[in-house]
Design an enzyme around this catalytic site. Structure first.
Site, PDB file in Angstrom:
ATOM      1  N   HIS A 203       0.852  -1.185   0.000  1.00 37.49           N
ATOM      2  CA  HIS A 203       0.000   0.000   0.000  1.00 37.49           C
ATOM      3  C   HIS A 203       0.889   1.237   0.000  1.00 37.49           C
ATOM      4  O   HIS A 203       2.115   1.159   0.066  1.00 37.49           O
ATOM      5  CB  HIS A 203      -0.932   0.007   1.219  1.00 37.49           C
ATOM      6  CG  HIS A 203      -0.204   0.175   2.519  1.00 37.49           C
ATOM      7  ND1 HIS A 203       0.403  -0.877   3.171  1.00 37.49           N
ATOM      8  CD2 HIS A 203       0.034   1.277   3.296  1.00 37.49           C
ATOM      9  CE1 HIS A 203       0.965  -0.453   4.284  1.00 37.49           C
ATOM     10  NE2 HIS A 203       0.768   0.869   4.382  1.00 37.49           N
TER      11      HIS A 203
ATOM     12  N   HIS B  76      34.501  58.254   4.881  1.00 34.48           N
ATOM     13  CA  HIS B  76      34.371  56.909   4.340  1.00 34.48           C
ATOM     14  C   HIS B  76      35.259  56.766   3.104  1.00 34.48           C
ATOM     15  O   HIS B  76      35.112  57.520   2.139  1.00 34.48           O
ATOM     16  CB  HIS B  76      32.918  56.622   3.936  1.00 34.48           C
ATOM     17  CG  HIS B  76      32.000  56.495   5.111  1.00 34.48           C
ATOM     18  ND1 HIS B  76      30.621  56.609   5.012  1.00 34.48           N
ATOM     19  CD2 HIS B  76      32.253  56.255   6.418  1.00 34.48           C
ATOM     20  CE1 HIS B  76      30.080  56.442   6.206  1.00 34.48           C
ATOM     21  NE2 HIS B  76      31.054  56.234   7.076  1.00 34.48           N
TER      22      HIS B  76
ATOM     23  N   LYS C 213      25.034  22.160 -19.961  1.00 33.99           N
ATOM     24  CA  LYS C 213      25.730  23.040 -19.005  1.00 33.99           C
ATOM     25  C   LYS C 213      24.668  23.671 -18.115  1.00 33.99           C
ATOM     26  O   LYS C 213      23.853  24.467 -18.562  1.00 33.99           O
ATOM     27  CB  LYS C 213      26.519  24.124 -19.729  1.00 33.99           C
ATOM     28  CG  LYS C 213      27.344  24.990 -18.779  1.00 33.99           C
ATOM     29  CD  LYS C 213      28.080  26.099 -19.509  1.00 33.99           C
ATOM     30  CE  LYS C 213      29.021  26.812 -18.569  1.00 33.99           C
ATOM     31  NZ  LYS C 213      28.341  27.362 -17.376  1.00 33.99           N
TER      32      LYS C 213
ATOM     33  N   ASP D 163      37.773  51.890  11.228  1.00 30.65           N
ATOM     34  CA  ASP D 163      36.765  50.858  11.472  1.00 30.65           C
ATOM     35  C   ASP D 163      36.531  50.086  10.171  1.00 30.65           C
ATOM     36  O   ASP D 163      35.884  50.580   9.251  1.00 30.65           O
ATOM     37  CB  ASP D 163      35.464  51.509  11.953  1.00 30.65           C
ATOM     38  CG  ASP D 163      34.407  50.481  12.326  1.00 30.65           C
ATOM     39  OD1 ASP D 163      34.688  49.269  12.186  1.00 30.65           O
ATOM     40  OD2 ASP D 163      33.309  50.894  12.737  1.00 30.65           O
TER      41      ASP D 163
ATOM     42  N   ARG E 104      21.920  64.104   7.837  1.00 29.98           N
ATOM     43  CA  ARG E 104      22.253  63.727   9.208  1.00 29.98           C
ATOM     44  C   ARG E 104      21.555  64.668  10.189  1.00 29.98           C
ATOM     45  O   ARG E 104      21.372  65.865   9.891  1.00 29.98           O
ATOM     46  CB  ARG E 104      23.767  63.761   9.452  1.00 29.98           C
ATOM     47  CG  ARG E 104      24.576  62.930   8.458  1.00 29.98           C
ATOM     48  CD  ARG E 104      24.056  61.510   8.287  1.00 29.98           C
ATOM     49  NE  ARG E 104      24.085  60.713   9.489  1.00 29.98           N
ATOM     50  CZ  ARG E 104      25.076  59.896   9.840  1.00 29.98           C
ATOM     51  NH1 ARG E 104      26.139  59.778   9.047  1.00 29.98           N
ATOM     52  NH2 ARG E 104      25.004  59.194  10.942  1.00 29.98           N
TER      53      ARG E 104
END
Length: 886
Positions: free
Chosen positions: A45, A746, A245, A795, A812
Site C-alpha cells: 500500500h 568613508h 551546461k 573601522d 544627518r
C-alpha cells in the site's frame, strides 16, 4: 497531537523507524510538507501524510494515489506519525508492526486551497482541497471523509477518498509504474531489500580493474575539480560526448559512512545549505563515494535559474535554510564519479565512470544523473538553444579525470538573442558621441510597449552617427513605453524618446527577474522586422498571456488607486497607464525639524526629491534602516528596519531573516523618487543602507574603511584617510571618498560581489594594519575608545551582514543639516568642514559637478586576487619598521 498510539504499536529496540519528538504548536497552518511512502507490508500500500499540528497526519491508500480525476481511491486514516518519519526508508524486521520495506516514493510541500484557513481544522471537518508540489504528484487534490453520516461508526469515520482534481497536471498515466523509484535513495522496494548485495557487486567489478586506492580519510582537498576551457562554436565528433551546461553551483559531494559533506569550488563546506540534497545522498544505499556535479534551482518551466539559486547561496541560518529548501528546492545533477568504496576511479575513461555513476544515481528526486549524447554536438546545441538552456559541455569520452583546467572538457555557452523596439536613447558620457545607450522595449500581449532595458555596447563611430541621425528623424516628446510597474526597470529620467519604428537585434546572457536583460550587446538594426512582432517573452510573459485570454481575474480596483481600469493606446502611441502614478503626500510640511536653521519637514522632503537621481543608484536593491525624528532633531528618535503594514502597495519591501530578531523583517527598498519622499515624510532624516544588494546579500559590493576621528582631530582623520588611499593605490585599487555627514570619512573601493563579508573584512583589516604600522602615532584599529589615546580609529568591521552605513547624500540629524557627501580627493583638506555639504548646497553642487565623484564605488568592480600578494608584501615591510609606542 499525541504520538502515544504510534509508539504503542512499535518497539524502539526492534524497529529502525524514528520515534521522533512531539512538536508543540498552537499555530494554525495552511501549508506544510507532504510525503508518500510505498510500503510492502502484509499488503502493498501507499502511506499519504500531511504535516500539520507538529505531526504527519496519515492515511493508508491501498490502491495508490492517482493522477486521474476519474479514480476515487480509498484512504484509511491511521495514527499520526512523527515529522521525522517523512525521511524514513528502510526494512522493518519481521514480527514488528508493519513489517516490510518502505521507500519515500514522493515528497514535497502542500498548501490548502479550500476551505481557507487551518489545514487541521479542515481535516477535522472532513474535507480539504490541497495543492501538491512534489517530484511526481502535482496539482490539486481533494481528501474527503465518507463516514459523515450521523449514525456512522468509528470505523466508517476512518474512511476517506483521495481524488485528483481536474487541472493541467491531471493524466491517465500510471505514474507509479512509470516512476517506481524512491525520490531519496533512487531504489525500488525490491532493490532496497537487497541493497548491500548491489554494493558488493559493484565493488567486486572495480576490484578486478586494479584501480588505485583512496586514502583512509576522504578529504575534499584531495579531489581538485576538472575545469573546462571555453570555445565559441558547437561541433560534431564521435570522440566526444555532450552534456547540458547547468546554470548552478559546482559542488563536490563526499559520503563516508552515514554522513555526506558538500563542498563548493572554493573548498567551502556548504553541507548545511542544501539539506534536501544531503538527505537524498545519505539515503543512497552505498557507504563511500565521491561525486562531481552541479546544484541548481529550477523555475516553473523546469529550467535551471541562477537567480533562484542565489536565494539559497550563502544562507547559513538553519531556520531560513529549512524554509528555503521548501520554497526553492535544489537538485544535484551529478556528472562524474571520482571514487567509490576504496577505489579511486579517476583513472578510468569518462564513459566508464559515467556508466558506473548511472548504477548509483537515478532520476527520481533531488539527486539526478546527468545524461549525455555522443558525437552530435551541433544537434545537441540546437536542442538546448530551443529550450533556452545555458549551454553545452563537451567531454572526451576516453579521458581520465585530471582535476585541472583542461582541453578534455570544453564549454560552449549559448547567448540569448532577441529583437527589441528602440523607444529612445540617453545622452553620451565621457568621450562618447551622438548617444550613450539605446532604450529598448517589447510589446506585451495587450499591445502596449514595455520598457526592458538599455544597450550601450556594440557600436562603432559610424554606427553611432548613422543611428543617431535615424533617431533624430523620429523624435517625439512623450515616452512610447507604458508606465513601469513597481520593480520593473526604469528609463533614464533625461532620456530622449522616439517613435517606436526601429528594431534592433541584441545579444545578452539572461533575463533578470524584473524583466531586464544582463550584459546586452547591440548586433545591428533589423530593417525588415515589424516592431509589433517584437513580443515580450521575459519573466511574467506567460501570465500576461493568460490574463489577455481572460483566464485571470479582473484587476483589483485597489491596485489602480481606487479608479476603474483605463484602456491603453495602441502601438506607436504613448501608453496610458492603467493607474495613476503613485505620489507621496507630505503632512505638516511647515513643521520645524532644524530649529537653529529653520529647516522644515517640507525642506527635508524637497531635498530628497531634488537629490533622488543622484542617490537612487546607490539604493537600488539595498535594504535600508531609517532613523526617524518625528519632532525634529532635538526630539526623540528611533530606528526602523521593519516596514509598517500600512505602507502603500507601490513601496517595495523585501523580507529578510534576522538572526538577532529570530524572525523575518520586511525591509524598505527605496527605488524611486516617490519612495524617498514617502520615507522623508515619515520623518526619516537619515537613511542607512546595507553594503550588499538583494541578489547577493552575503556578498558586499565594496570595501569600506570608516575613518572615525572621535577623540582625535579632523586634520589627523584626513591624514589617515589619505594613507588608506595610498595603500589601496599601491596594491592596484582605486578608492572613492565621501563624508559620513558627521565627522567621519568613508573610503570605499568598488568590489565585484563574489567575496564573502569575512573575506572582504580580512582584506580591509590587512590594509588597516599597514596604515597603522606606517602612522602608528595617529592611527589605530583598537575598538575601545578609552585606549585609542587620541588616535584616529579605522573601522573595517562595519562591513557585515545587516550592518549599515549612511547612504551617499543621506541627511544627518545635526545643526546645518549636513549630508553624507561624495568628494574628490583634491577636496580632502585638513580644514575640512563637513557641514558645508548640506541640504541647501548639495543639489546645486551636484549640478555643477555633473558627474558624481563617488560613482566608481558602484560602477567599478575590483578583484582582490591580484591585489592580495602586493598587500601581504606591504604588510611584511611595514611590520619591519621601528614601531612607535603610544
Amino acid at each position: 497531537m499525541s504520538l502515544t498510539k504510534y509508539r504503542h504499536k512499535r518497539s524502539a529496540e526492534n524497529t529502525p523507524e524514528p520515534f521522533g519528538r512531539e512538536v508543540p504548536t498552537s499555530l494554525s497552518t495552511a501549508s506544510g510538507t507532504f510525503v508518500v511512502q510505498k510500503h510492502a507490508a502484509r499488503r502493498l500500500h501507499y502511506d499519504f501524510r500531511l504535516e500539520m499540528e507538529g505531526v504527519l497526519r496519515s492515511w493508508a491508500v491501498p490502491k495508490r494515489p492517482s493522477m486521474n480525476p476519474a479514480d476515487k481511491h480509498l484512504a484509511v486514516a491511521v495514527e499520526d506519525h512523527p515529522l521525522e518519519y517523512g525521511d524514513f526508508e528502510g526494512v522493518i524486521p519481521p514480527g514488528n508492526y508493519g513489517a516490510g520495506s518502505v521507500i519515500v516514493w514522493d515528497r514535497g510541500v502542500y498548501d490548502v486551497i479550500d476551505p481557507p484557513g487551518d489545514a487541521a481544522d479542515a481535516v477535522r471537518k472532513g474535507k480539504i482541497d490541497i495543492n501538491l508540489h512534489g517530484f511526481k504528484l502535482t496539482g490539486a487534490f481533494t481528501l474527503v471523509r465518507t463516514g459523515g453520516r450521523a449514525n456512522a461508526g468509528p470505523k466508517d469515520k476512518q474512511n476517506w477518498l483521495l481524488i485528483k482534481k481536474r487541472d493541467q497536471y491531471a493524466t491517465t498515466e500510471n505514474v507509479f509504474e512509470a516512476h517506481p523509484r524512491s525520490v531519496l535513495s533512487g531504489l525500488t522496494l525490491e532493490e532496497l531489500a537487497d541493497a548491500p548485495a548491489a554494493e558488493r557487486k559493484l565493488a567486486g567489478n572495480l576490484a578486478r580493474k586494479h584501480l588505485p586506492e583512496l586514502g583512509a580519510k576522504l578529504k575534499h582537498s584531495d579531489f581538485p575539480l576538472t575545469l573546462a576551457k571555453t570555445v565559441k562554436d558547437p561541433f560534431d565528433n564521435d570522440k566526444w560526448l555532450f552534456e547540458i551546461k547547468y546554470d548552478g553551483v559546482r559542488v563536490l559531494a563526499i559520503r563516508e559512512g552515514e554522513s555526506t559533506h558538500l563542498y563548493a569550488r572554493s573548498g567551502t563546506d556548504i553541507t548545511n545549505r542544501y539539506p534536501e540534497v544531503v538527505l537524498a545522498l545519505n539515503s543512497i544505499a552505498l557507504d563511500r563515494f565521491v561525486l562531481d556535479g552541479e546544484i541548481v534551482a529550477q523555475d516553473e518551466r523546469g529550467r535551471p535559474s541562477f537567480q533562484l539559486l542565489q536565494r539559497r547561496m550563502h544562507v547559513n541560518n538553519a531556520r531560513q535554510i529549512a524554509r528555503l529548501s521548501l520554497a526553492v528546492p535544489a537538485s544535484y545533477y551529478v556528472f562524474d564519479l571520482l571514487g567509490f568504496d576504496r577505489f579511486d576511479t579517476r583513472t578510468l575513461p569518462l564513459e566508464e565512470r559515467k556508466r558506473l555513476l548511472s548504477e548509483l544515481v537515478h532520476n527520481e528526486g533531488p539527486v539526478r544523473y546527468c545524461d549525455h549524447v555522443i558525437g552530435r554536438g551541433k544537434d545537441f546545441y540546437a536542442a538546448i538553444s530551443e529550450h533556452e538552456l545555458e549551454g553545452v559541455i563537451a567531454k572526451l569520452r576516453d579521458a581520465p579525470y585530471r582535476g585541472m583546467r583542461t582541453g578534455d572538457w570544453l564549454k560552449i555557452k549559448r547567448p540569448l538573442t532577441r529583437q527589441f523596439v528602440i523607444g529612445g536613447y540617453s545622452d553620451p558620457d565621457g568621450t562618447r558621441t551622438h548617444f550613450g545607450a539605446l532604450l529598448l522595449g517589447q510589446y506585451e500581449a495587450d499591445g502596449v510597449l514595455r520598457y526592458t532595458d538599455k544597450v550601450g555596447t556594440g557600436f562603432n563611430q559610424d554606427k553611432l552617427r548613422k543611428i543617431h541621425a535615424m533617431l533624430a528623424e523620429r523624435a517625439q516628446s512623450t515616452s512610447p513605453f507604458r508606465k513601469p510597474a513597481i520593480g520593473e526597470p526604469l528609463p533614464e529620467k533625461k532620456a530622449h524618446f522616439v517613435r517606436p519604428e526601429l528594431v534592433c537585434n541584441v545579444r545578452f546572457t539572461e533575463w533578470t527577474d524584473s524583466g531586464g536583460i544582463r550584459q546586452p550587446s547591440f548586433l545591428g538594426l533589423a530593417e525588415d522586422t515589424d516592431p509589433r512582432d517584437c513580443i515580450y517573452d521575459g519573466p511574467g510573459a506567460q501570465l500576461e498571456a493568460l490574463e489577455d485570454a481572460g483566464d485571470a481575474r479582473m484587476p483589483d480596483p485597489e491596485q489602480n488607486g481606487g479608479a476603474e481600469p483605463k484602456g491603453r493606446k495602441g502601438p506607436g502611441d504613448a501608453a496610458t497607464p492603467s493607474a495613476s502614478a503613485p505620489k507621496a503626500s507630505v503632512t505638516n510640511p511647515e513643521k520645524i525639524f532644524w530649529p537653529n536653521d529653520g529647516y522644515t519637514k517640507g525642506d527635508l522632503v524637497a531635498y530628497y526629491r531634488a537629490i533622488s537621481k543622484w542617490m537612487l543608484p546607490y539604493l537600488k536593491d539595498r535594504p535600508v534602516m531609517l532613523t526617524r525624528y518625528p519632532d525634529g532633531i532635538e526630539g526623540k528618535m528611533f530606528y526602523q528596519k521593519d516596514a509598517p503594514a500600512f505602507v502603500p502597495h507601490w513601496i517595495r519591501t523585501e523580507k529578510i531573516y534576522s538572526e538577532d530578531s529570530q524572525r523575518e523583517i520586511s525591509y524598505f527598498i527605496l527605488d524611486s523618487e516617490e519612495a524617498l519622499a514617502y520615507v522623508a515624510n515619515l520623518a526619516a532624516i537619515t537613511i542607512h543602507m546595507w553594503s550588499s544588494r538583494i541578489p547577493h546579500l552575503e556578498r558586499p559590493d565594496w570595501l569600506l574603511f570608516d575613518i572615525d576621528p572621535k577623540g582625535s582631530t579632523t586634520r589627523h582623520a584626513v591624514e589617515v584617510a589619505r594613507e588608506v588611499a595610498a595603500v589601496l593605490r599601491e596594491v592596484g585599487l582605486e578608492p572613492c571618498l565621501k563624508t559620513s555627514g558627521q565627522m567621519g570619512i568613508h573610503v570605499v573601493v568598488g568590489l565585484a560581489p563574489k567575496y564573502t563579508y569575512d573575506q572582504a573584512k580580512m582584506f580591509s583589516e590587512l590594509v588597516s594594519q599597514v596604515v597603522v604600522n606606517r602612522v602608528p602615532e595617529i592611527a589605530t584599529i583598537n575598538r575601545n575608545p578609552r585606549s585609542r589615546n587620541g588616535r584616529v580609529y579605522i573601522d573595517f568591521l562595519q562591513l557585515g551582514h545587516g550592518k549599515t552605513i549612511a547612504a551617499p547624500f543621506s541627511v544627518r540629524p545635526m545643526p546645518a543639516a549636513p549630508v553624507s557627501a561624495p568628494m574628490t580627493w583634491k577636496e580632502l583638506k585638513p580644514s575640512l568642514d563637513p557641514t558645508i555639504y548640506n541640504i541647501k548646497t548639495m543639489p546645486p553642487r551636484m549640478s555643477r559637478l555633473k558627474r558624481d565623484p563617488f560613482l566608481d564605488a558602484i560602477e567599478k568592480h575590483a578583484s582582490l586576487e591580484d591585489a592580495l600578494p602586493h598587500l601581504e608584501s606591504l604588510l611584511s615591510r611595514s611590520e619591519s619598521r621601528p614601531q612607535v609606542t603610544p
